[in-house]
Design an enzyme around this catalytic site. Structure first.
Site, PDB file in Angstrom:
ATOM      1  N   HIS A 126       0.998  -1.550  -0.316  1.00 47.32           N
ATOM      2  CA  HIS A 126       0.368  -0.346  -0.145  1.00 47.32           C
ATOM      3  C   HIS A 126       1.037   1.248   0.153  1.00 47.32           C
ATOM      4  CE1 HIS A 126      -3.232   2.918   0.581  1.00 47.32           C
ATOM      5  NE2 HIS A 126      -2.772   3.123   2.052  1.00 47.32           N
TER       6      HIS A 126
ATOM      7  N   ASP B 139       2.533   1.200  -3.649  1.00 47.57           N
ATOM      8  CA  ASP B 139       1.459   1.907  -4.294  1.00 47.57           C
ATOM      9  C   ASP B 139       0.984   3.749  -4.120  1.00 47.57           C
ATOM     10  OD1 ASP B 139      -0.785   1.763  -6.690  1.00 47.57           O
ATOM     11  OD2 ASP B 139      -1.869   1.812  -4.498  1.00 47.57           O
TER      12      ASP B 139
END
Length: 108
Positions: A76, A79
């Protein structure tokens, strides 16, 4: 919280602040405040760099054979960092476009 989790949250936080700055830059450019828009880009860059530096340290640890336990939180964080880079590119392009629009409107 372990060291990897802390690094992930640092990346996510820096990316979030950078993204907010880039979005604010677009809003300022839309209003014709191009100097303010550039300041927002600069502010975003400072925060993006902070997140990128934390990420680079993790990569360096991996290169030094200090294994990083890959997990969803790290995915995450990476990202978010990548999406902010795209956001910056789009913000810069939009600012340039708004400047051109204003210049064309002023030539009328």
């Amino acid at each position: 919280m372990d060291e990897l989790e802390l690094a992930c949250f640092q990346i996510i936080s820096a990316a979030g602040i950078a993204k907010s700055s880039y979005i604010e830059a677009i809003k300022e450019a839309k209003k014709g405040n191009f100097n303010k828009a550039r300041l927002c880009i600069d502010e975003g860059d400072v925060n993006y760099t902070q997140g990128h530096n934390v990420h680079s340290k993790l990569i360096q640890q991996e290169a030094d054979d200090k294994k990083i336990n890959f997990n969803l939180l790290l995915l995450h964080a990476e990202d978010q960092l990548m999406s902010v880079e795209t956001c910056k590119i789009m913000a810069s392009e939009l600012i340039e476009s708004y400047e051109r629009i204003v210049a064309l409107e002023n030539r009328r």
